[in-house]
Design a protein around this motif. Structure first.
Motif, PDB file in Angstrom:
ATOM      1  N   UNK A  47      19.890 -19.664  80.237  1.00  0.00           N
ATOM      2  CA  UNK A  47      20.546 -19.097  79.061  1.00  0.00           C
ATOM      3  C   UNK A  47      20.987 -20.205  78.109  1.00  0.00           C
ATOM      4  N   UNK A  48      21.572 -21.277  78.659  1.00  0.00           N
ATOM      5  CA  UNK A  48      21.999 -22.392  77.813  1.00  0.00           C
ATOM      6  C   UNK A  48      20.827 -22.993  77.048  1.00  0.00           C
ATOM      7  N   UNK A  49      19.641 -22.945  77.617  1.00  0.00           N
ATOM      8  CA  UNK A  49      18.459 -23.506  76.971  1.00  0.00           C
ATOM      9  C   UNK A  49      17.743 -22.501  76.067  1.00  0.00           C
ATOM     10  N   UNK A  50      18.192 -21.245  76.080  1.00  0.00           N
ATOM     11  CA  UNK A  50      17.514 -20.208  75.304  1.00  0.00           C
ATOM     12  C   UNK A  50      17.700 -20.405  73.804  1.00  0.00           C
ATOM     13  N   UNK A  51      16.778 -19.846  73.044  1.00  0.00           N
ATOM     14  CA  UNK A  51      16.851 -19.923  71.584  1.00  0.00           C
ATOM     15  C   UNK A  51      18.109 -19.230  71.072  1.00  0.00           C
ATOM     16  N   UNK A  52      18.487 -18.124  71.702  1.00  0.00           N
ATOM     17  CA  UNK A  52      19.672 -17.368  71.284  1.00  0.00           C
ATOM     18  C   UNK A  52      20.931 -18.226  71.406  1.00  0.00           C
ATOM     19  N   UNK A  53      21.056 -18.921  72.502  1.00  0.00           N
ATOM     20  CA  UNK A  53      22.227 -19.771  72.733  1.00  0.00           C
ATOM     21  C   UNK A  53      22.235 -20.959  71.774  1.00  0.00           C
ATOM     22  N   UNK A  54      21.100 -21.607  71.625  1.00  0.00           N
ATOM     23  CA  UNK A  54      21.019 -22.754  70.713  1.00  0.00           C
ATOM     24  C   UNK A  54      21.314 -22.329  69.274  1.00  0.00           C
TER      25      UNK A  54
END
Length: 154
Positions: A47-54
């Motif tokens: 999740x931390x690496x997901x586009x949404x999080x970024x």
């Protein structure tokens, strides 16, 4: 206003010590516990690496740079970003520890099988190999801890 606990509610549960009851006490139960924790931490890391999080982090950084505006108290944004970074670091450290525990316990698995399903003779035969494996692991750990690089890094 979004708090860090609202931004990442499942993460606190994943990092916590509790939350998982181990029914099979012993090496298998311990390995099952760490494998389950590793899966949860991998999910949070993804999740931390997901586009949404970024994208969320990028928006917060940009909003903190904007002059004026009334969307979010800008004094809280740096605090929120700092807490987010600390949380991400804690997840990374916990994931590393968990991966190491799974690796070590998996290496012992072949030695503990006879204690679950074997005969007394099989158990007696497995003890020296199990103790040797633990001895080798401790030797590696002692060498790592006594090295100058390890001491300077930690």
């Amino acid at each position: 206003s979004v708090s860090s606990s609202e931004a990442c509610p499942p993460t606190a549960k994943v990092l916590g010590k509790g939350g998982l009851e181990v029914k099979d006490v012993g090496p298998k139960g311990e390995l099952d516990f760490w494998r389950s924790k590793m899966q949860r931490l991998n999910s949070v890391s993804e999740y931390f690496q997901s586009a949404k999080c970024k994208e969320l982090i990028g928006v917060l950084k940009e909003v903190s740079k904007v002059k004026g505006g009334r969307m979010i108290s800008k004094t809280r944004i740096p605090e929120l970003l700092n807490r987010w970074t600390n949380l991400e670091n804690m997840v990374t450290m916990s994931a590393t520890e968990t991966k190491d525990n799974v690796k070590y316990l998996s290496s012992l698995q072949r030695f503990v099988g006879p204690f679950y399903h074997g005969t007394v003779k099989g158990m007696n035969d497995a003890i020296p190999a199990l103790l040797n494996s633990v001895k080798v692991s401790l030797h590696v750990l002692v060498n790592l801890c006594s090295s100058c690089d390890f001491l300077h890094e930690h």
